[in-house]
Design a protein around this motif. Structure first.
Motif, PDB file in Angstrom:
ATOM      1  N   LEU A   1       0.824  -1.207   0.000  1.00 54.13           N
ATOM      2  CA  LEU A   1       0.000   0.000   0.000  1.00 54.13           C
ATOM      3  C   LEU A   1       0.860   1.261   0.000  1.00 54.13           C
ATOM      4  O   LEU A   1       0.676   2.155  -0.842  1.00 54.13           O
ATOM      5  N   GLY A   2       1.812   1.317   0.927  1.00 55.03           N
ATOM      6  CA  GLY A   2       2.671   2.496   0.990  1.00 55.03           C
ATOM      7  C   GLY A   2       3.524   2.648  -0.257  1.00 55.03           C
ATOM      8  O   GLY A   2       3.680   3.753  -0.796  1.00 55.03           O
ATOM      9  N   GLY A   3       4.058   1.522  -0.730  1.00 52.97           N
ATOM     10  CA  GLY A   3       4.913   1.566  -1.912  1.00 52.97           C
ATOM     11  C   GLY A   3       4.157   1.965  -3.163  1.00 52.97           C
ATOM     12  O   GLY A   3       4.664   2.730  -3.993  1.00 52.97           O
ATOM     13  N   ASP A   4       2.933   1.453  -3.308  1.00 49.02           N
ATOM     14  CA  ASP A   4       2.160   1.777  -4.509  1.00 49.02           C
ATOM     15  C   ASP A   4       1.706   3.237  -4.514  1.00 49.02           C
ATOM     16  O   ASP A   4       1.650   3.871  -5.570  1.00 49.02           O
ATOM     17  N   ILE A   5       1.378   3.750  -3.338  1.00 51.01           N
ATOM     18  CA  ILE A   5       1.038   5.177  -3.257  1.00 51.01           C
ATOM     19  C   ILE A   5       2.261   6.023  -3.609  1.00 51.01           C
ATOM     20  O   ILE A   5       2.181   6.991  -4.379  1.00 51.01           O
ATOM     21  N   PHE A   6       3.411   5.619  -3.061  1.00 52.51           N
ATOM     22  CA  PHE A   6       4.646   6.369  -3.316  1.00 52.51           C
ATOM     23  C   PHE A   6       5.028   6.326  -4.793  1.00 52.51           C
ATOM     24  O   PHE A   6       5.344   7.349  -5.404  1.00 52.51           O
ATOM     25  N   LYS A   7       4.980   5.116  -5.374  1.00 51.03           N
ATOM     26  CA  LYS A   7       5.455   5.016  -6.756  1.00 51.03           C
ATOM     27  C   LYS A   7       4.488   5.670  -7.742  1.00 51.03           C
ATOM     28  O   LYS A   7       4.926   6.185  -8.783  1.00 51.03           O
ATOM     29  N   THR A   8       3.190   5.692  -7.401  1.00 52.03           N
ATOM     30  CA  THR A   8       2.252   6.398  -8.279  1.00 52.03           C
ATOM     31  C   THR A   8       2.562   7.889  -8.294  1.00 52.03           C
ATOM     32  O   THR A   8       2.556   8.534  -9.355  1.00 52.03           O
ATOM     33  N   GLY A   9       2.865   8.428  -7.113  1.00 49.08           N
ATOM     34  CA  GLY A   9       3.290   9.825  -7.052  1.00 49.08           C
ATOM     35  C   GLY A   9       4.620  10.045  -7.753  1.00 49.08           C
ATOM     36  O   GLY A   9       4.836  11.076  -8.406  1.00 49.08           O
ATOM     37  N   PHE A  10       5.515   9.061  -7.637  1.00 48.54           N
ATOM     38  CA  PHE A  10       6.822   9.133  -8.300  1.00 48.54           C
ATOM     39  C   PHE A  10       6.648   9.178  -9.815  1.00 48.54           C
ATOM     40  O   PHE A  10       7.307   9.948 -10.512  1.00 48.54           O
ATOM     41  N   TYR A  11       5.746   8.333 -10.327  1.00 47.76           N
ATOM     42  CA  TYR A  11       5.499   8.322 -11.769  1.00 47.76           C
ATOM     43  C   TYR A  11       4.993   9.681 -12.245  1.00 47.76           C
ATOM     44  O   TYR A  11       5.408  10.187 -13.301  1.00 47.76           O
ATOM     45  N   LEU A  12       4.093  10.261 -11.461  1.00 50.18           N
ATOM     46  CA  LEU A  12       3.546  11.563 -11.838  1.00 50.18           C
ATOM     47  C   LEU A  12       4.629  12.636 -11.816  1.00 50.18           C
ATOM     48  O   LEU A  12       4.724  13.463 -12.730  1.00 50.18           O
ATOM     49  N   ALA A  13       5.464  12.608 -10.774  1.00 48.13           N
ATOM     50  CA  ALA A  13       6.495  13.641 -10.634  1.00 48.13           C
ATOM     51  C   ALA A  13       7.565  13.524 -11.708  1.00 48.13           C
ATOM     52  O   ALA A  13       8.104  14.539 -12.171  1.00 48.13           O
ATOM     53  N   ARG A  14       7.884  12.293 -12.106  1.00 54.52           N
ATOM     54  CA  ARG A  14       8.943  12.083 -13.094  1.00 54.52           C
ATOM     55  C   ARG A  14       8.415  12.017 -14.528  1.00 54.52           C
ATOM     56  O   ARG A  14       9.175  11.742 -15.450  1.00 54.52           O
ATOM     57  N   HIS A  15       7.121  12.244 -14.696  1.00 52.83           N
ATOM     58  CA  HIS A  15       6.517  12.208 -16.036  1.00 52.83           C
ATOM     59  C   HIS A  15       6.814  10.886 -16.742  1.00 52.83           C
ATOM     60  O   HIS A  15       7.172  10.860 -17.930  1.00 52.83           O
ATOM     61  N   SER A  16       6.671   9.794 -15.992  1.00 54.75           N
ATOM     62  CA  SER A  16       6.866   8.465 -16.565  1.00 54.75           C
ATOM     63  C   SER A  16       5.738   8.176 -17.554  1.00 54.75           C
ATOM     64  O   SER A  16       4.711   8.871 -17.557  1.00 54.75           O
ATOM     65  N   PRO A  17       5.907   7.165 -18.416  1.00 57.34           N
ATOM     66  CA  PRO A  17       4.832   6.824 -19.357  1.00 57.34           C
ATOM     67  C   PRO A  17       3.495   6.641 -18.644  1.00 57.34           C
ATOM     68  O   PRO A  17       3.439   6.166 -17.504  1.00 57.34           O
ATOM     69  N   MET A  18       2.416   7.012 -19.317  1.00 59.64           N
ATOM     70  CA  MET A  18       1.090   7.005 -18.709  1.00 59.64           C
ATOM     71  C   MET A  18       0.692   5.627 -18.185  1.00 59.64           C
ATOM     72  O   MET A  18      -0.058   5.514 -17.209  1.00 59.64           O
ATOM     73  N   GLN A  19       1.231   4.554 -18.826  1.00 60.99           N
ATOM     74  CA  GLN A  19       0.899   3.205 -18.361  1.00 60.99           C
ATOM     75  C   GLN A  19       1.253   3.022 -16.890  1.00 60.99           C
ATOM     76  O   GLN A  19       0.529   2.373 -16.132  1.00 60.99           O
ATOM     77  N   PHE A  20       2.391   3.594 -16.482  1.00 57.81           N
ATOM     78  CA  PHE A  20       2.846   3.448 -15.102  1.00 57.81           C
ATOM     79  C   PHE A  20       1.842   4.088 -14.132  1.00 57.81           C
ATOM     80  O   PHE A  20       1.477   3.498 -13.108  1.00 57.81           O
ATOM     81  N   THR A  21       1.414   5.298 -14.447  1.00 48.37           N
ATOM     82  CA  THR A  21       0.541   6.039 -13.537  1.00 48.37           C
ATOM     83  C   THR A  21      -0.828   5.376 -13.395  1.00 48.37           C
ATOM     84  O   THR A  21      -1.340   5.197 -12.276  1.00 48.37           O
ATOM     85  N   ILE A  22      -1.422   4.987 -14.514  1.00 47.60           N
ATOM     86  CA  ILE A  22      -2.751   4.377 -14.477  1.00 47.60           C
ATOM     87  C   ILE A  22      -2.729   3.062 -13.704  1.00 47.60           C
ATOM     88  O   ILE A  22      -3.561   2.817 -12.817  1.00 47.60           O
ATOM     89  N   CYS A  23      -1.755   2.220 -14.026  1.00 46.90           N
ATOM     90  CA  CYS A  23      -1.688   0.915 -13.369  1.00 46.90           C
ATOM     91  C   CYS A  23      -1.322   1.054 -11.892  1.00 46.90           C
ATOM     92  O   CYS A  23      -1.762   0.252 -11.060  1.00 46.90           O
ATOM     93  N   GLY A  24      -0.527   2.064 -11.566  1.00 54.36           N
ATOM     94  CA  GLY A  24      -0.207   2.305 -10.161  1.00 54.36           C
ATOM     95  C   GLY A  24      -1.452   2.641  -9.359  1.00 54.36           C
ATOM     96  O   GLY A  24      -1.643   2.158  -8.233  1.00 54.36           O
TER      97      GLY A  24
END
Length: 273
Positions: free
Chosen positions: A188-211
């Motif tokens: 839970l903590g990791g997925d919340i963190f990495k979803t925010g990380f994806y948004l901050a780093r402008h990672s591909p949209m697949q990462f953010t949606i699936c996170g």
């Protein structure tokens, strides 16, 4: 900001594999892996192998590819541990299984008994074949951006389903016993963190949606943990709850015998009388 970003990248790389350390401890302590769904290993390994090939066609954060390599390695170790610490089936359960009709057994089994094999070698053979297929796709169709993006979507889509095997396992057992609370907290903590990380780093949209999808599924597992609490697994035979309990071979032979538990001499005396 640069130092914080680098620290976050290191956390992204090594954090997810470390989540499973407590699960390893619980399995080793109980010598029982029944509380942890082995399908989680399948999801993590297959998703991250696919992500590695996605990386070859679409470069993204280096920390994420390092994370994939570490996750594959750690899940292979956890898979081996789960296989060697499966609960011992009782003699009665084996006899009942033998007496089931072929059609009944087929309905309960997965096609080709997928990811329910007895030997670690069978899992490794499947993964080797999967990698060969991915290599062929990469060299034959790696030039196509749509194929590459599809690999990314498949990889992240699989990863977003990670909590589902545990959800199903908990539901069937009506219990979360044997599943590490630290793994759940890490999810839970990791997925919340990495979803925010994806948004901050402008990672591909697949990462953010699936996170985001994964966070919702994590919350479902958390709800199960609160509902079931420390409830023991239901519908388990008593002798299955003692892992490694010796099998009563005399009782097993009696079950196979046409006399059952009756002494054959007693039966012959009854017939003559």
């Amino acid at each position: 900001m640069g130092f914080i970003g680098d620290l976050a990248a290191v956390g992204m790389a090594v954090g997810p594999p470390l989540i499973y350390v407590d699960q390893v401890r619980k399995i080793l302590k109980a010598r029982d892996s029944s509380g942890f769904s082995i399908d989680i290993c399948a999801v993590v390994i297959i998703a991250n192998i696919t992500r590695c090939f996605f990386y070859l066609g679409h470069r993204f954060e280096t920390s994420l590819i390092v994370q994939s390599i570490l996750l594959i390695t750690s899940q292979l170790f956890l898979l081996s541990l789960c296989i060697h610490n499966r609960p011992t089936r009782s003699s009665q359960e084996r006899i009942d299984n033998e007496q089931q009709s072929f059609a009944s057994r087929m309905l309960k089994q997965r096609p080709f008994n997928f990811w329910q094999w007895d030997r670690l070698g069978s899992y490794l053979e499947f993964l080797a074949g999967f990698i060969v297929v991915m290599v062929i796709i990469h060299f034959a169709l790696g030039w196509s951006s749509s194929v590459v993006e599809s690999l990314g979507l498949i990889a992240l889509g699989l990863e977003s389903t990670l909590p589902i095997p545990q959800l199903l396992s908990n539901y069937r057992r009506r219990s979360t016993e044997g599943f590490s609370d630290l793994v759940l907290a890490g999810w839970l903590g990791g997925d919340i963190f990495k979803t925010g990380f994806y948004l901050a780093r402008h990672s591909p949209m697949q990462f953010t949606i699936c996170g985001a999808i994964t966070v919702l599924l994590d919350l479902c597992v958390l709800a199960q943990r609160l509902i079931y609490r420390d409830r023991a697994p239901q519908n388990l035979p008593e002798d299955e709850q003692i892992i490694g309990a010796p099998i009563d071979h005399e009782h097993e032979l009696a079950l196979h015998s046409p006399y059952g538990d009756m002494d054959p001499e007693d039966d012959s005396r009854q017939r003559t009388s």
